[in-house]
Design a protein around this motif. Sequence first.
Motif, PDB file in Angstrom:
ATOM      1  N   ASP A  24       0.849  -1.173   0.000  1.00 50.52           N
ATOM      2  CA  ASP A  24       0.000   0.000   0.000  1.00 50.52           C
ATOM      3  C   ASP A  24       0.897   1.240   0.000  1.00 50.52           C
ATOM      4  O   ASP A  24       2.119   1.150   0.188  1.00 50.52           O
ATOM      5  CB  ASP A  24      -1.022  -0.016   1.141  1.00 50.52           C
ATOM      6  CG  ASP A  24      -0.388  -0.067   2.506  1.00 50.52           C
ATOM      7  OD1 ASP A  24       0.739   0.428   2.643  1.00 50.52           O
ATOM      8  OD2 ASP A  24      -1.020  -0.590   3.439  1.00 50.52           O
ATOM      9  N   PHE A  25       0.305   2.400  -0.201  1.00 51.85           N
ATOM     10  CA  PHE A  25       1.103   3.620  -0.334  1.00 51.85           C
ATOM     11  C   PHE A  25       1.966   3.857   0.903  1.00 51.85           C
ATOM     12  O   PHE A  25       3.121   4.254   0.810  1.00 51.85           O
ATOM     13  CB  PHE A  25       0.189   4.839  -0.587  1.00 51.85           C
ATOM     14  CG  PHE A  25      -0.069   5.076  -2.043  1.00 51.85           C
ATOM     15  CD1 PHE A  25      -0.963   4.281  -2.739  1.00 51.85           C
ATOM     16  CD2 PHE A  25       0.580   6.082  -2.731  1.00 51.85           C
ATOM     17  CE1 PHE A  25      -1.192   4.478  -4.093  1.00 51.85           C
ATOM     18  CE2 PHE A  25       0.368   6.295  -4.080  1.00 51.85           C
ATOM     19  CZ  PHE A  25      -0.528   5.495  -4.765  1.00 51.85           C
ATOM     20  N   MET A  26       1.395   3.590   2.061  1.00 56.83           N
ATOM     21  CA  MET A  26       2.111   3.921   3.295  1.00 56.83           C
ATOM     22  C   MET A  26       3.350   3.053   3.481  1.00 56.83           C
ATOM     23  O   MET A  26       4.344   3.488   4.052  1.00 56.83           O
ATOM     24  CB  MET A  26       1.138   3.752   4.468  1.00 56.83           C
ATOM     25  CG  MET A  26       1.431   4.584   5.667  1.00 56.83           C
ATOM     26  SD  MET A  26       1.670   6.333   5.303  1.00 56.83           S
ATOM     27  CE  MET A  26       2.163   6.902   6.913  1.00 56.83           C
ATOM     28  N   SER A  53       4.848  11.003  -0.089  1.00 54.79           N
ATOM     29  CA  SER A  53       3.626  11.793   0.078  1.00 54.79           C
ATOM     30  C   SER A  53       3.788  13.244  -0.391  1.00 54.79           C
ATOM     31  O   SER A  53       3.275  14.159   0.255  1.00 54.79           O
ATOM     32  CB  SER A  53       3.169  11.759   1.546  1.00 54.79           C
ATOM     33  OG  SER A  53       1.817  12.093   1.626  1.00 54.79           O
ATOM     34  N   CYS A  54       4.443  13.418  -1.520  1.00 53.24           N
ATOM     35  CA  CYS A  54       4.609  14.788  -2.025  1.00 53.24           C
ATOM     36  C   CYS A  54       3.343  15.301  -2.689  1.00 53.24           C
ATOM     37  O   CYS A  54       3.157  16.496  -2.856  1.00 53.24           O
ATOM     38  CB  CYS A  54       5.758  14.836  -3.030  1.00 53.24           C
ATOM     39  SG  CYS A  54       5.369  13.994  -4.581  1.00 53.24           S
ATOM     40  N   GLY A  55       2.477  14.358  -3.115  1.00 51.08           N
ATOM     41  CA  GLY A  55       1.213  14.766  -3.737  1.00 51.08           C
ATOM     42  C   GLY A  55       1.311  15.037  -5.224  1.00 51.08           C
ATOM     43  O   GLY A  55       0.314  15.413  -5.845  1.00 51.08           O
ATOM     44  N   ALA A  56       2.482  14.826  -5.848  1.00 51.81           N
ATOM     45  CA  ALA A  56       2.602  15.111  -7.292  1.00 51.81           C
ATOM     46  C   ALA A  56       1.676  14.208  -8.099  1.00 51.81           C
ATOM     47  O   ALA A  56       1.073  14.636  -9.089  1.00 51.81           O
ATOM     48  CB  ALA A  56       4.047  14.939  -7.752  1.00 51.81           C
TER      49      ALA A  56
HETATM   50  S1  SF4 Z   1       4.320  11.244  -6.591  1.00 54.08           S
HETATM   51 FE1  SF4 Z   1       4.734  11.685  -4.444  1.00 54.08          FE
HETATM   52  S2  SF4 Z   1       2.829  11.121  -3.389  1.00 54.08           S
HETATM   53 FE2  SF4 Z   1       2.755  10.179  -5.395  1.00 54.08          FE
HETATM   54  S3  SF4 Z   1       3.602   8.117  -5.104  1.00 54.08           S
HETATM   55 FE3  SF4 Z   1       5.296   9.428  -5.738  1.00 54.08          FE
HETATM   56  S4  SF4 Z   1       6.181  10.109  -3.826  1.00 54.08           S
HETATM   57 FE4  SF4 Z   1       4.162   9.331  -3.344  1.00 54.08          FE
END
Ligand code: SF4
Length: 958
Positions: A216-218, A224-227
């Motif tokens: 999972d993402f965590m 967690s930059c949100g891009a």
């Molecule tokens: S862009 Fe940023 S928030 Fe999205 S998966 Fe990559 S590191 Fe995580």
Amino acid sequence: MASIVEEIINMLEFYEPQADFGTPEIESETMVTLSIDGADVTVPEGTSVMRAAAEKGIKIPRLCATDSLKSFGSCRVCLVEIEGRRGFPASCTTNVEEGMQVVTQSSEIGKLRRNVMELYISDHPLDCLTCPTNGDCQLQDTAGEVGLRSVRYGFEGDNHLVAEKDESNPYFTFDPSKCIVCSRCVRACEETQGTFALTIDGRGFESKVSAGQSEDFMDSDCVSCGACVAACPTATLTEKSIIEAGKPEHSVITTCAYCGVGCSFKAEMKGNDVVRMTPYKDGKANEGHACVKGRFAFGYATHKDRITQPMIRESIHDPWQEVSWETAVNHTAKRFKEIQAKYGRTSIGAISSSRCTNEEVYLVQKMVRMGFGNNNIDTCARVCHSPTGFGLKTTLGESAGTQTFASVAKADVIIVMGANPTEAHPVFGSRLKRRLREGAKLIVIDPREIELVNSPHISADFHLPVRPGTNVTVLNALAHVIVKEGLQASTYIEDRCEMDEFEKWSAFISDDRHSPENTEQFSGVPACDLRAAARLYAEGGNGAIFYGLGVTEHSQGSTAVMAIANLAMLTGNVGREGVGVNPLRGQNNVQGSCDMGSFPHELPGYRHISNKVTRNLFEGEWGVTLDPEPGLRIPNMFDAAIDGEFKGLYCQGEDIAQSDPNTQHVETALSSMECLVVQDIFLNETAKFAHVFLPGASFLEKDGTFTNAERRISRVRKTMPPLSGKADWEGTMALANALGCKFQYDHPSEIMDEIARLTPTFNGVSYAKLDKLGSIQWPCNDHTPAGTPVMHVDEFVRGKGFFAITEYVPTEERANRKFPLLLTTGRILSQYNVGAQTRRTKNSEWHEEDTLEIHPHDAEERGIKHGDWVGIKSRVGNTVLHADVTSRVKPGVVYTTFHHPVSGANVITTDNSDWATNCPEFKVTAVQISKVTAPSRWQERQKMFNTQQQHLLAKARH
Ligand code: SF4
Ligand code: SF4
Ligand code: SF4
Ligand code: FES
């Protein structure tokens, strides 16, 4: 089914995002003219047909293209007709050609686009009316644009509609049932952020977005930059705040209040509530990117711990008493006057904050100089970048970095020294990584193996793992190699530097004691690596140096900054794009707080208080006589307090009890004061020793400006009224007026006008110009009305560049049998500085506590295992943390962060400081580590004191 689709499309409430041209802007001197739908368009060679059309105001439907990412060509919605070409090429991947004739709309194109959209929609939930991004969804928009009115295929076949959501990230959700596999998220993570956390797993119908190895993402590498969230054209990746609160209704452009990168954001609002912070594409420092702090960690601004009422008390053991602003400032003014009457004019002072705006910082120093009648004003820059001011002023003539962040895109060899950009300056870190992926070379000089040394698609050409406290030996050795091997830029030096001084310096640096073979014994850096790194920097093209607190926070911090400037001048690497000396400033407004005259010896614009002409200028404007004697620096204030000579302090937005070294010494000093006034948004560690608490305002509650590490002045704009009724500048003005100053400002723009009148480097700055240009890099005056992106272009600000002699003097803080390891400190991405804000957000899910990094050898010798409690004892104190056994640190070096008060990282740091500026030597503390089972005595005491103070606060609030 047809009717639902129709209904949804008819319900579209068009949301206006920032203009998206579909593919990135291209720079080329060759221009190409083509015709699109009968209109002539001229664009740089290499531009896509999609972008050329967009620049003419013709929007071609698209799903997988966005102008922040390279074109990809997967969705096939952007098809066009081009005369003389077969088929229907994708406009996002087709570049313009001279004389090209393009048609973007025809019945055949329309039919093809509708067919493509039909396929997407047939595997997409039709829950638009209840979808959180209804009205802000490109899939929805595109269905409308192509005129989709019905879908022939049902949901009976295979589909992804029941795919499980990933809610693990605290700030956004991933709902694969809505994913159209356009890869924008994957590309954003690679191209914009440089983390490579996402992939597309599987092929064809099975293909799906996956974080890491189907984690999972965590649990993935996601930072967690949100891009990816910003890039996603559907509701697949959506901010939880939007899911909870709904679509924003208005927005305000402002500047992040965390680090010195100074990212611009659109604060998107519903009434007075921020529901989303969207990185602003036109922000020159960040160009639409952000990190987890600025993007998501804004909830602290409305946290229940906010104190919004002024409070006073006689002793720190009394309960607080809530009072009006008027009572609080009158009480403070009376106490300060009584103290001065009893102990003398210089017995009070103030500390301004690099978290506050330029205008606020300016007012605090003005109040001290006018209202207190002394120069006892200092700022938290004292404990971070004061050596930068001294070192760069001495050598180059200006106390600031030389470049824009964007300039790194033209660097060929990059030195990163004592800085960890991907953790502490993340948006700049992403820029840097982009340039490294394009092939620039990297030299990292740091005791730790920071992420840049080895991360996806990047590895440092050289990592010089310098022993803490010996930076100057490494810098001198680099210069030694360049001089001895004749690699210096002789013509540049002759043209631009003081030759007498250069000759003296050259003789000094050529001495054999600076050779890599000799310095290795001090620094631990292998001579052969150092020699090779020196050659690379001198001969590799544009050389840019970026450095941080790992350079400045040393007893020889100023010497190291001068040695860096020497290296840059020696190789001709100052005065154009792609090169330079670039201090990465820690807090959002460190540069600004220094510019605004927060040091006890300088008026705004770095002009010495002893200079009569400068004093006369300010005396004329302010109508007072100024004290020509420099005032006390922060450490002098502490010493004077302990000696009974310094009794009153106004401390705005700075938590000295947690951030300054030798905590027990600071606590004794604070306890010795008769009137400690703290202005802050929370009851921070310092406020627990205070007699007056003035509620502060968050950056969302005020107007003003911040100046980032590039000297870029950007507007901070109010999104909501101050919770306490006063912005910080209004609180300071009330206190100043209670002291008898006659401050009269109706808006911070008037304070900026005064700054501009009195400060040559700010002469041309005004809010009107900032609104017009977006941001301005000082100097901005009649010579450079639009600001100065690159400094020292034809000559140095001081005229000729000055090569300073940088003799290595070992720190007094040495490892020995009793304290055999060297502790150094740093930051982590998710937390910010003393953590007062980020600890009150979900960012703590990534970093709940500070830990001690220790090398496996050192851990094994002491019987320490990963996760054990370990005691850290220095000459001044001890504390207890959990051990993180890792080879990121070398044997003999241990490392921790200082984001949590209970960790007491500064209980162990010492009073040693930089010889020129008193910047504390946070980065070198000799310690012993041992396995323990209980917290330290200080930690027990701190816990009890905290409980007592929280209790006294609760009583007042009750
Ligand atoms: S862009 Fe940023 S928030 Fe999205 S998966 Fe990559 S590191 Fe995580
Ligand atoms: S999550 Fe969004 S950006 Fe990523 S592939 Fe799916 S729809 Fe595209
Ligand atoms: S990089 Fe710095 S300025 Fe930009 S969003 Fe992150 S904390 Fe804010
Ligand atoms: S936008 Fe051109 S192929 Fe997707």
